[in-house]
Motif scaffolding. Structure first.
Motif, PDB file in Angstrom:
ATOM      1  N   ASP A 297      72.985 122.122 -28.580  1.00  0.00           N
ATOM      2  CA  ASP A 297      72.054 122.832 -28.192  1.00  0.00           C
ATOM      3  C   ASP A 297      72.256 124.176 -28.480  1.00  0.00           C
ATOM      4  OD1 ASP A 297      69.885 123.638 -27.160  1.00  0.00           O
ATOM      5  OD2 ASP A 297      70.395 123.352 -24.870  1.00  0.00           O
TER       6      ASP A 297
ATOM      7  N   ASP B  70      69.285 133.675 -26.941  1.00  0.00           N
ATOM      8  CA  ASP B  70      69.382 132.276 -26.334  1.00  0.00           C
ATOM      9  C   ASP B  70      67.938 131.455 -26.626  1.00  0.00           C
ATOM     10  OD1 ASP B  70      69.405 130.078 -24.904  1.00  0.00           O
ATOM     11  OD2 ASP B  70      69.812 131.454 -22.906  1.00  0.00           O
ATOM     12  N   ARG B  71      67.858 130.358 -27.321  1.00  0.00           N
ATOM     13  CA  ARG B  71      66.826 129.663 -27.722  1.00  0.00           C
ATOM     14  C   ARG B  71      67.242 128.246 -27.265  1.00  0.00           C
ATOM     15  NH1 ARG B  71      63.501 132.284 -31.057  1.00  0.00           N
ATOM     16  NH2 ARG B  71      62.004 130.618 -30.591  1.00  0.00           N
ATOM     17  N   THR B  72      68.301 128.019 -26.335  1.00  0.00           N
ATOM     18  CA  THR B  72      68.640 126.752 -26.061  1.00  0.00           C
ATOM     19  C   THR B  72      67.684 125.972 -25.171  1.00  0.00           C
ATOM     20  OG1 THR B  72      69.673 127.629 -24.024  1.00  0.00           O
ATOM     21  CG2 THR B  72      71.245 127.442 -25.835  1.00  0.00           C
ATOM     22  N   ARG B  73      67.467 124.774 -25.267  1.00  0.00           N
ATOM     23  CA  ARG B  73      66.639 123.787 -24.746  1.00  0.00           C
ATOM     24  C   ARG B  73      66.909 123.457 -23.366  1.00  0.00           C
ATOM     25  NH1 ARG B  73      62.874 124.935 -28.783  1.00  0.00           N
ATOM     26  NH2 ARG B  73      61.640 123.256 -27.648  1.00  0.00           N
TER      27      ARG B  73
ATOM     28  N   ALA C 201      65.475 119.749 -31.560  1.00  0.00           N
ATOM     29  CA  ALA C 201      64.823 120.397 -30.157  1.00  0.00           C
ATOM     30  C   ALA C 201      64.024 119.290 -29.271  1.00  0.00           C
ATOM     31  CB  ALA C 201      63.900 121.504 -30.784  1.00  0.00           C
TER      32      ALA C 201
ATOM     33  N   GLY D 271      72.614 126.411 -22.604  1.00  0.00           N
ATOM     34  CA  GLY D 271      72.289 127.792 -22.091  1.00  0.00           C
ATOM     35  C   GLY D 271      73.695 128.537 -21.571  1.00  0.00           C
TER      36      GLY D 271
ATOM     37  N   SER E 169      70.195 126.611 -31.009  1.00  0.00           N
ATOM     38  CA  SER E 169      69.799 128.006 -30.580  1.00  0.00           C
ATOM     39  C   SER E 169      70.167 129.125 -31.718  1.00  0.00           C
ATOM     40  CB  SER E 169      70.406 128.144 -29.307  1.00  0.00           C
ATOM     41  OG  SER E 169      70.119 129.657 -28.875  1.00  0.00           O
TER      42      SER E 169
ATOM     43  N   THR F  92      67.215 131.302 -33.859  1.00  0.00           N
ATOM     44  CA  THR F  92      67.196 132.815 -33.833  1.00  0.00           C
ATOM     45  C   THR F  92      67.300 133.216 -35.430  1.00  0.00           C
ATOM     46  OG1 THR F  92      68.288 132.548 -31.808  1.00  0.00           O
ATOM     47  CG2 THR F  92      68.178 134.945 -32.719  1.00  0.00           C
TER      48      THR F  92
END
Ligand code: ADP
Ligand code: MG
Length: 888
Positions: A566, A306-309, A352, A314, A570, A574
């Motif tokens: 998003d 999870d690298r969502t902004r 991002a 998310g 993500s 990753t």
């Protein structure tokens, strides 16, 4: 009853309508709770318990919270699983005759919480409704279940219906996937009779009148909500059970909870075909979004990828991991988009940055609809909308079809942005009732009143100057007094005839106060300006908020597009940062991984290097891999890593491997033997077997099965037999011939490979070093010959004396070994009790190993008895006995 004070009588009446809620009753500046509610709340919130009417017949335990801090207390109560009803004064106390009218204005429960301060931003918050149609007598399997799941904080609304055999199990798995915090059911039905609810965590159950579940009522509520003539467009026409649950849920929320529902713009049938079915056990053992330890996020797959902004990104990513895709085209579309971003670091940063400016559109919309959004929420919405054109511009040049589709026609809601931009002040206060919400120039009367307020000083100064000139009294003053308001003051020294429009108001020691109609009018406007401003601003704000609510469908689809971008970003971040590779998707049953790693274990290893491992599974001749090796060798890690890799690939992500080919999997099953899982507190052998039965009943040749020490929860021979026959069944039954990884400490299982062509053995390499072993963590072909239990025990620090004794016992046991038919030798010569507890003495186990391999059996087969003389026969017999004795 008569002795009750009017207030308590009113309280009792309100409480009677909300017996199952804690009632917060507004009295002055406090919300008070009484009687049992006071006892529960004071304990849950650590509030001081007092009493009202102490010493009278009406003495009531009481505790209270200040009204301005109520939200925090309400959220804490709800967080502890309570339902809370908030009872407010609904008329102005100054205008009330007798006791002020009070009504419950909202009811908050775990499933209806929408305040972002009290929700996990990246998790949904579902409330569900469940209804059951019992099977008519004589037709078992004709009944079924319907369920509806709604996230009131986002408007995500889904329904599911399950009929026929296994309906309860199917429904439970679907339902568990949403983790509902509250479940609505028909009154008079015990939820435990509906479903094995203990597998759903600890939701709050809410009984609602059963007429809400009537088909007609439900159908009407739904069509009214969606403004449609039928439910055809939602694909659930004819699914009566799903419709009944959905209608009952909305009806309950609308009437009983007084919730706005305009953001619920559609209803989706939750089809198994939408995504891979991952049952609750599989989700838990793979630790996809919740860890096995405390159900938190630490150490989960989600945490790693999870690298969502944005919060909505998310939540979407979480959903993707829980329901990986089944269709190759859809998977490739996501992979294409991810690949594009992986190759373009600059675009990743730019997209991002645009996403960082977007707030939680879904929940902001929900708050607008529910009437709880304040000025700052709408400002956050406005600012988010302003970031959209930029986002579209950044992402549009990314020539993946998915991006083009998502962003090409992205509705940036320019009209709404313009309205909010024109209407909202830049920094509105938290409260919506105290003014300061609107921008100058938006509302003529608001502007006028603000000018009046701002200019009142100069207006009054102007009046003073003018009146001095008119009267010739230079010491005349226009003054404000708290009791009498604005007036003209003239001291006695200057007393002379005053103009006719002066009205004497008060005589002072040294002078007189007068008012004029003009001053009175001005005073009235000044005093009411503030009040009027607050009302006007509030009304205009509510109108703006309603405009937002009216744009619900458009906001929701924009939010989904943004969340999708998003989530893809993500995956790309990753992949780029961790060196993951794009998996090649295949339609056949091949699964080939080169140098795969466990995404989570790889991260948490401290100091130690993660050893990558290969895997090759394939339905034609490597269908079942039996994995043996010492405890702590890395078996469980290897199993999970293979499954997580497949799951990631089908969710559209790159994977932690040098190379991967993934033949599409329709379902992943993962089971862990009971004793590996004591922490769960329900690790009975029965549970283990239930779970295994579930696999054998539901797997298909396209499934992927992980069996980790299955059969461990019972005695050795039972466990081994079960493990053996489960593996055999998966091999021999075409309908369930799924790709399978079986980790076991039963080395006997490796013999399956001798007779079953599609079974292969793998083992974890260890290096022996005197009495010690070193784990190499490397998976190689072949069967482990022993379990190295004593060496592992030594590593763990068992005292040397205990180890020494264990070695002796092991030696004796091994010398005695098992008979070829699987029966322990002791059972024979000890006559039923060999002094070894736990080993069944008499009942014969079914033969586990091909007795054909036995040289004695072979000799008997080869012998031709017909051609022997009696002496030859006797010698043959003696020979056999000699062999047997020699063997012992
Ligand atoms: N490939 C690997 N590389 C490095 N360490 C590993 C690897 N696989 C497992 N481990 C470590 O070994 C520990 C035990 O692994 P586990 O899979 O639980 O063993 P088993 O199931 O064989 O008892 C893990 O917690 C992890 O720290
Ligand atoms: Mg293990």
């Amino acid at each position: 009853m008569d002795a009750l004070t009017p207030m308590l009588r009113q309280y009792r009446q309100v409480k009677a309508d909300h017996p199952d809620a804690i009632l917060m009753f507004r009295l002055g500046d406090f919300y008070e709770m009484f009687f049992d509610d006071a006892l529960s709340a004071s304990k849950a919130l650590s509030l001081t318990l007092t009493a009202r009417g102490r010493g009278t017949a009406n003495e009531a335990p009481m505790c209270g919270v200040p009204y301005h801090a109520a939200d925090g207390y309400i959220a804490r109560l709800v967080g502890k699983g309570f339902r809370v009803a908030i009872c407010d004064q609904v008329e102005d106390a100054r205008q009330a005759r007798g006791i002020v009218r009070r009504e419950v204005t909202r009811v908050v429960s775990p499933g209806t919480l929408t305040d972002p301060a009290h929700l996990a931003a990246r998790e949904p918050n579902f409330i569900a409704a469940v209804v059951r149609d019992p099977a008519p007598a004589g037709r078992p399997g004709a009944g079924g279940f319907g369920a509806a799941m709604l996230d009131l904080s986002t408007g995500d609304f889904r329904v599911v219906e399950a009929r026929g055999a296994g309906a309860a199990e199917t429904l439970l798995d679907r339902l568990a996937g949403f983790g509902p915090r509250e479940i609505v059911h028909p009154e008079g039905v015990n939820p435990a009779d509906l479903l094995p609810v203990d597998r759903l965590g600890e939701p709050l159950f809410t009984a609602v009148p059963s007429w809400r579940f009537a088909t007609d009522t439900a159908y009407r509520i739904l069509t009214e909500r969606f403004g449609t003539a039928s439910l055809e467009g939602f694909g659930c026409e004819g699914q009566d059970l799903a419709i009944r649950a959905a209608g009952a849920l909305l009806g309950h929320l609308k009437d009983a909870q007084k919730a706005g529902l305009r953001h619920i713009t559609k209803m989706q049938v939750h089809e198994p075909g939408d995504g891979m079915g991952l049952d609750a056990v599989t989700r838990r053992t793979l630790e996809i979004v919740a860890n096995a330890r405390d159900a938190g996020r630490d150490g989960t797959l989600l945490e790693v990828v999870d690298r969502t902004r944005t919060a909505m990104g998310g939540r979407l990513l979480r959903d993707w991991l829980l329901r990986p895709l089944l269709e190759r085209a859809a998977i490739e579309a996501r992979l294409d988009a991810v690949a594009l971003l992986v190759d373009r670091p600059a675009e990743r940063v730019a997209v991002a940055a645009a996403l960082d400016r977007v707030h939680d559109l879904e929940r902001l919309l929900a708050r607008a609809v529910l009437g709880t959004a304040n000025g700052r929420d709408l400002v956050a919405l406005r600012d988010s909308l302003r970031a959209l054109p930029d986002l579209a511009a950044r992402a549009l040049p990314l020539a993946a079809p998915l991006f083009t589709r998502l962003l090409g026609g992205l509705d940036v809601l320019a009209d709404l942005e313009a309205r909010l931009g024109a209407g909202l002040a830049d920094e509105p206060p938290l409260s919506v009732r105290e003014g300061g919400l609107l921008r100058d120039g938006f509302h003529a009367e608001v502007d006028e009143l603000r000018t009046l307020r701002r200019d009142s000083q100069s207006v009054l100064a102007a009046i003073e100057t003018r009146e001095r000139e008119r009267t010739g009294i230079t010491s005349l003053k226009v003054r404000y007094n708290r009791v009498f308001g604005w007036s003209i003051e003239i001291s006695n020294a200057n007393k002379r005839p005053v103009p006719d429009d002066y009205v004497r108001k008060q005589t002072l020691v040294g002078g007189e106060r007068y008012i004029t109609p003009e001053l009175k009018e001005l005073e009235h406007r000044l005093l009411t300006a503030e009040e009027r401003l607050q009302i006007l601003e509030y009304d205009a704000f509510v109108a703006l908020r309603d405009e937002v609510a009216g744009t619900a469908a458009r906001i929701r689809s924009t939010a989904l597009a943004v969340a999708t971008v998003d989530a893809l970003l993500s995956f790309a971040i990753t992949a780029a940062e961790s060196g993951w590779r794009r998996p090649a998707m295949r339609d056949d049953g091949r699964l080939r991984i080169v140098e795969g790693r466990h995404p989570v274990v790889e991260r948490i290893l401290r100091g130690e290097r993660f050893v990558p491992n290969d895997c090759l599974l394939d339905t034609a001749d490597r269908q079942i891999l039996i994995l043996t090796g010492p405890n702590m060798g890395g078996k469980s890690t290897y199993l999970r890593q293979v499954a997580l890799l497949v799951l990631l690939a089908q969710a559209g992500s790159f994977v932690p491997a040098a190379e991967a080919e993934v033949g599409l999997v329709d379902r992943i099953f993962s089971r862990v033997g009971a004793s590996d899982n004591l922490a769960r507190g329900q690790s009975t052998f029965l549970v283990e077997m239930n779970e295994t039965a579930n696999i054998l009943n539901n797997a298909t040749p396209r499934s992927l099965i992980l069996l980790d020490e299955v059969g461990r929860g019972t005695s050795t021979f039972d466990g081994l037999s079960i493990a053996w026959s489960v593996a055999e069944h998966l091999h021999d039954t075409p309908a369930v011939a799924a790709r399978t990884l079986f980790a076991t400490h039963y080395h006997e299982l490796t013999e399956l490979a001798l007779t079953k062509p599609r079974v292969r053995n793998l083992r974890l390499l260890v290096r022996e070093w005197n009495d010690s072993i070193v784990f190499l963590r490397q998976v190689v072909e072949g069967a482990a010959d022993r379990s190295y239990g004593l060496q592992v025990a030594r590593l763990a620090g068992l005292p040397p004396a205990v180890l020494e004794r264990a070695r002796e016992v092991l030696h004796n046991l091994e010398a005695d070994a098992l008979q070829r038919d699987g029966r322990p030798r002791l059972a024979r010569h000890a006559g039923g009790d060999g002094g070894r507890p736990g080993v069944p003495a008499t009942p014969a186990q079914p033969p586990l190993f091909p007795i054909e391999d036995d040289p004695i059996v072979a000799a008997i087969r080869a012998a031709s008895i017909d051609g022997m003389t009696p002496v030859q026969a006797l010698m043959f017999l003696a020979d056999l006995k000699g062999k047997l004795d020699g063997e012992g």
